[in-house]
Design a protein around this motif. Structure first.
Motif, PDB file in Angstrom:
ATOM      1  N   GLU A   1       0.683  -1.370  -0.048  1.00  0.00           N
ATOM      2  CA  GLU A   1       0.060  -0.672   0.491  1.00  0.00           C
ATOM      3  C   GLU A   1       1.277   1.775  -0.091  1.00  0.00           C
TER       4      GLU A   1
ATOM      5  N   ARG B   1      -0.161   4.852  -2.785  1.00  0.00           N
ATOM      6  CA  ARG B   1      -1.928   4.730  -2.522  1.00  0.00           C
ATOM      7  C   ARG B   1      -1.247   5.912  -0.791  1.00  0.00           C
ATOM      8  N   ARG B   2      -0.110   5.226  -0.062  1.00  0.00           N
ATOM      9  CA  ARG B   2       0.023   5.920   0.498  1.00  0.00           C
ATOM     10  C   ARG B   2       0.614   7.372   0.833  1.00  0.00           C
TER      11      ARG B   2
ATOM     12  N   GLY C   1       0.871   8.515  -2.398  1.00  0.00           N
ATOM     13  CA  GLY C   1       0.471   9.610  -3.138  1.00  0.00           C
ATOM     14  C   GLY C   1      -0.804  10.380  -2.223  1.00  0.00           C
ATOM     15  N   LEU C   2      -1.205   9.931  -1.376  1.00  0.00           N
ATOM     16  CA  LEU C   2      -1.842  10.793  -0.074  1.00  0.00           C
ATOM     17  C   LEU C   2      -1.437  11.471   0.222  1.00  0.00           C
TER      18      LEU C   2
ATOM     19  N   ASP D   1       7.269   7.791  -3.790  1.00  0.00           N
ATOM     20  CA  ASP D   1       6.908   6.342  -3.295  1.00  0.00           C
ATOM     21  C   ASP D   1       8.437   5.668  -2.714  1.00  0.00           C
TER      22      ASP D   1
ATOM     23  N   GLU E   1     -10.276   5.912   4.622  1.00  0.00           N
ATOM     24  CA  GLU E   1     -10.610   5.435   3.494  1.00  0.00           C
ATOM     25  C   GLU E   1     -11.760   5.653   3.104  1.00  0.00           C
TER      26      GLU E   1
ATOM     27  N   GLU F   1     -10.807   5.040  -1.304  1.00  0.00           N
ATOM     28  CA  GLU F   1      -9.627   6.069  -1.664  1.00  0.00           C
ATOM     29  C   GLU F   1      -9.535   6.098   0.201  1.00  0.00           C
ATOM     30  N   LEU F   2      -7.977   5.866  -0.389  1.00  0.00           N
ATOM     31  CA  LEU F   2      -7.196   6.968   0.942  1.00  0.00           C
ATOM     32  C   LEU F   2      -7.503   8.226   1.145  1.00  0.00           C
TER      33      LEU F   2
END
Length: 293
Positions: free
Chosen positions: A164, A167-168, A170-171, A183, A204, A209-210
């Motif tokens: 993850e 995604r993390r 990116g958040l 990343d 979430e 979506e986060l």
């Protein structure tokens, strides 16, 4: 023994800085292992635009200074930490810094009296008229009075692991754009202590979506947690999601055996929102930063 200066230059230096910070931490210290991990862990060494020097005796770190923006015309901004039992090391570090950064500004927490004394001995002073940005230190006791986590329609959970991380990361970039957190840098940070995914809390939405997060750092020796950083996507703000992520992280600290947690928020009017959020999660402000010049 002779106190010698070494510049942080790689993973071993980060480890030495973590050990020093953990060993000398008190309930009124500005530096916490989480600060070190967040600032340097993404690079496993010096952070871009910084220089960190450490003063050691027989391999044991006794003082450290990190300089930000040394190339600026108005001088570098420094953070400073030293072993309370060795004021001579603090004096040695500041004597060196004055020659390298003659226009420096040094930030400490007003409760760090041994650092204030060293700065005064070095001829630095605070300006009572200084109304620039400052930070408020908040803390909370992790006892049975912690509020429950409440986020109707959203799922609050720890990060599930390395898969993850894109995604993390990116958040984080979406919340704090522009951001230098890639990343790859997040993976580097997450691959070594003191990062632990159970303290990396995400929120979430119903579509998966986060949308919010709170990154926690736990010092198991001092049983103290730190929150750094925290954020929510703009379109999901004012729904209590940051508070829910904070509370979930505090519950995780307590489950790990933690006694207390701290967080820093801007205390001036230039960035007022965070200082209103943390009290709703049980935090109380106890000190502010001061700048010595």
């Amino acid at each position: 023994m002779v106190v010698e200066r070494h510049d942080l230059d790689g993973p071993d230096g980060v480890d030495a800085l973590l050990e020093f910070t953990r060993r000398t931490w008190t309930a009124v210290s500005r530096w916490h292992v989480g600060d070190i991990a967040w600032t340097f862990g993404q690079f496993d060494g010096p952070a871009p635009g910084t220089r960190t020097s450490m003063w050691r005796e027989d391999g044991r770190t006794l003082a450290a200074i990190t300089a930000f923006g040394a190339e600026r015309q108005d001088g570098a901004t420094l953070t400073f930490h030293a072993d309370q039992a060795r004021p001579d090391a603090a004096d040695t570090a500041l004597s060196w810094a004055k020659t390298v950064y003659p226009e420096m500004s040094v930030w400490i927490l007003e409760t760090e009296h041994h650092l204030a004394a060293a700065l005064a001995r070095a001829g630095l002073r605070t300006d009572p008229r200084d109304d620039g940005p400052f930070f408020l230190a908040h803390r909370v006791t992790l006892d049975g009075t912690l509020p429950a986590v409440n986020s109707p329609g959203y799922t609050v959970r720890p990060l599930r692991g390395a898969d993850e991380i894109p995604r993390r990361a990116g958040l984080h970039r979406a919340v704090w754009a522009p951001s230098s957190v890639t990343d790859a840098r997040y993976r580097t940070m997450a691959a070594r202590p003191p990062y632990r995914p159970e303290f990396d809390t995400v929120v979430e939405d119903p579509d998966g979506e986060l949308v919010a997060y709170c990154l926690g750092w736990y010092d198991e020796v001092n049983r103290a947690g730190l929150l750094e950083p925290i954020g929510t996507l703009a379109r999901h703000r004012r729904r209590g999601l940051a508070r829910a992520a904070i509370l979930a992280t505090l519950h995780a600290f307590r489950a790990a055996g933690g006694d207390t947690a701290i967080v820093y928020a801007r205390g001036d009017d230039g960035y007022p929102v965070p200082r209103t959020v943390y009290p709703t999660a049980g935090f109380t402000a106890f000190a502010r930063t001061r700048v010595y010049r």
